[in-house]
Design an enzyme around this catalytic site. Structure first.
Site, mmCIF file in Angstrom:
data_model
loop_
_atom_site.group_PDB
_atom_site.id
_atom_site.type_symbol
_atom_site.label_atom_id
_atom_site.label_comp_id
_atom_site.label_asym_id
_atom_site.label_seq_id
_atom_site.Cartn_x
_atom_site.Cartn_y
_atom_site.Cartn_z
ATOM 1 C CB VAL A 20 -2.019 1.341 -19.476
ATOM 2 C CG1 VAL A 20 -1.092 0.745 -20.518
ATOM 3 C CG2 VAL A 20 -3.408 1.562 -20.070
ATOM 4 N NE ARG A 26 -2.833 -8.632 -15.015
ATOM 5 C CZ ARG A 26 -4.065 -8.173 -15.237
ATOM 6 N NH1 ARG A 26 -4.889 -8.019 -14.227
ATOM 7 N NH2 ARG A 26 -4.454 -7.848 -16.453
ATOM 8 C CE LYS A 46 -12.341 11.439 -1.910
ATOM 9 N NZ LYS A 46 -12.113 10.060 -1.491
ATOM 10 C CE LYS A 54 -9.866 12.360 2.171
ATOM 11 N NZ LYS A 54 -9.443 11.059 1.661
ATOM 12 C CB ALA A 55 -13.122 19.964 0.364
ATOM 13 C CD GLU A 138 -4.871 7.162 -0.793
ATOM 14 O OE1 GLU A 138 -4.687 7.942 0.157
ATOM 15 O OE2 GLU A 138 -5.901 6.483 -0.927
HETATM 16 P P1 0O2 Z 1 -12.923 6.294 -1.274
HETATM 17 O O1 0O2 Z 1 -14.397 6.095 -1.402
HETATM 18 O O2 0O2 Z 1 -12.195 5.034 -0.974
HETATM 19 O O3 0O2 Z 1 -12.398 7.035 -2.417
HETATM 20 P P2 0O2 Z 1 -9.131 10.040 5.910
HETATM 21 O O4 0O2 Z 1 -8.961 11.369 6.606
HETATM 22 O O5 0O2 Z 1 -8.660 8.856 6.736
HETATM 23 O O6 0O2 Z 1 -10.488 9.837 5.316
HETATM 24 P P3 0O2 Z 1 -6.796 10.575 4.328
HETATM 25 O O7 0O2 Z 1 -6.167 11.189 5.536
HETATM 26 O O8 0O2 Z 1 -6.831 11.380 3.082
HETATM 27 O O9 0O2 Z 1 -8.257 10.068 4.622
HETATM 28 O O10 0O2 Z 1 -5.980 9.315 3.938
HETATM 29 P P4 0O2 Z 1 -6.114 7.799 4.257
HETATM 30 O O11 0O2 Z 1 -6.305 7.517 5.680
HETATM 31 O O12 0O2 Z 1 -4.919 7.242 3.586
HETATM 32 O O13 0O2 Z 1 -7.462 7.341 3.514
HETATM 33 C C1 0O2 Z 1 -7.650 7.475 2.166
HETATM 34 C C2 0O2 Z 1 -8.360 6.249 1.606
HETATM 35 O O14 0O2 Z 1 -7.894 5.049 2.223
HETATM 36 C C3 0O2 Z 1 -9.851 6.217 1.838
HETATM 37 O O15 0O2 Z 1 -10.522 6.957 0.883
HETATM 38 C C4 0O2 Z 1 -10.153 4.727 1.694
HETATM 39 O O16 0O2 Z 1 -10.129 4.335 0.342
HETATM 40 C C5 0O2 Z 1 -8.965 4.125 2.386
HETATM 41 N N1 0O2 Z 1 -9.240 3.967 3.813
HETATM 42 C C6 0O2 Z 1 -8.613 4.603 4.814
HETATM 43 N N2 0O2 Z 1 -9.095 4.210 6.003
HETATM 44 C C7 0O2 Z 1 -10.073 3.298 5.749
HETATM 45 C C8 0O2 Z 1 -10.942 2.510 6.588
HETATM 46 O O17 0O2 Z 1 -10.924 2.565 7.809
HETATM 47 N N3 0O2 Z 1 -11.823 1.679 5.933
HETATM 48 C C9 0O2 Z 1 -11.864 1.569 4.587
HETATM 49 N N4 0O2 Z 1 -12.759 0.729 4.058
HETATM 50 N N5 0O2 Z 1 -11.056 2.302 3.777
HETATM 51 C C10 0O2 Z 1 -10.170 3.144 4.354
HETATM 52 P P5 0O2 Z 1 -11.959 7.557 1.152
HETATM 53 O O18 0O2 Z 1 -11.834 9.031 1.223
HETATM 54 O O19 0O2 Z 1 -12.619 6.870 2.297
HETATM 55 O O20 0O2 Z 1 -12.789 7.317 -0.113
#
Ligand code: 0O2
Length: 210
Positions: A20, A26, A46, A54-55, A138
């Site tokens: 919101v 915007r 999530k 992830k955990a 995030e």
């Molecule tokens: P979803 O389905 O988007 O919720 P990591 O160890 O890289 O998986 P970390 O260290 O927690 O994650 O943080 P990071 O790198 O900031 O990544 C968190 C989220 O950023 C990811 O969530 C994606 O949404 C996005 N992201 C990061 N790297 C990539 C990538 O290479 N490709 C795409 N398409 N998205 C990315 P999740 O967990 O993937 O899940």
């Protein structure tokens, strides 16, 4: 350990409230002559299955996911131009309804996959019937082209369970560069695009019609 529904409730509230708030930014731009740096906003909590995955991947005990998995609550802000991302980051930084706890610039420093986006982790105070409950959220800020690429790549990651064949991976790298060039080209003609959009909005918006 709390039930998942109970644990995720403040995250859901944070996502709803922040959606919101960012949509409000915007709208404020829409009522001003200035170009809106925010094209659209999405958000999600999530799914429990993804939190568990992830955990496991990061060896985080289940009772410690809060605070260690920073994207249980996620907000995405899409922008037309790369320059708009800086404007959104500045708008976020001057607010006092949350605290920025981390910032990662995956645009200047793209990921190995070719992924580009600006990430921020916010600590957002959710007001509950038991008092204030701060949660991590995030925030991903990206252009429409970056979002197109990330959405496609994400579905391929899912299809191939994270093991994308190398010939598709190579194409994805080329596609990421093409998306980046598209952003650069659009930035070059940004003035023209903005003027065109201003004309369209004043001729199609009944409030502004003479
Ligand atoms: P979803 O389905 O988007 O919720 P990591 O160890 O890289 O998986 P970390 O260290 O927690 O994650 O943080 P990071 O790198 O900031 O990544 C968190 C989220 O950023 C990811 O969530 C994606 O949404 C996005 N992201 C990061 N790297 C990539 C990538 O290479 N490709 C795409 N398409 N998205 C990315 P999740 O967990 O993937 O899940």
């Amino acid at each position: 350990m709390k039930e998942w529904d109970e644990l995720l409730a403040p995250y859901k509230q944070a996502v709803d409230e922040l959606k919101v708030k960012f949509k409000g930014i915007r709208e404020q731009y829409r009522h001003s002559p200035r170009h809106t740096p925010i094209e659209f906003v999405t958000g999600r909590v999530k799914p429990v299955s993804s939190i568990l995955q992830k955990a496991k991947r990061k060896a985080i005990p289940i009772d410690q996911v809060e605070g260690n998995i920073t994207d249980i609550a996620g907000i995405r802000i899409m922008c037309q131009f790369v320059g708009d991302i800086d404007t959104v980051v500045e708008l976020i930084k001057i607010r006092n309804d949350f605290r920025i706890v981390d910032e990662i610039d995956y645009i200047k420093h793209k990921k190995e996959s070719g992924y580009r986006s600006y990430h921020m982790v916010l600590e957002y105070p959710v007001q509950t019937i038991d008092g204030e409950h701060p949660v991590l959220v995030e925030l991903q800020i990206r252009t429409l082209a970056m979002n197109f690429w990330a959405t496609i790549e994400h579905s391929l990651q899912y299809k191939y369970s994270g093991q994308i064949p190398s010939h598709i991976e190579a194409r994805l790298h080329r596609a990421a560069e093409a998306a980046f060039r598209l952003d650069e080209e659009m930035s070059q003609i940004r003035g023209e695009v903005r003027e065109a959009q201003k004309i369209i909005s004043t001729t199609t918006d009944p409030i502004n019609k003479p």
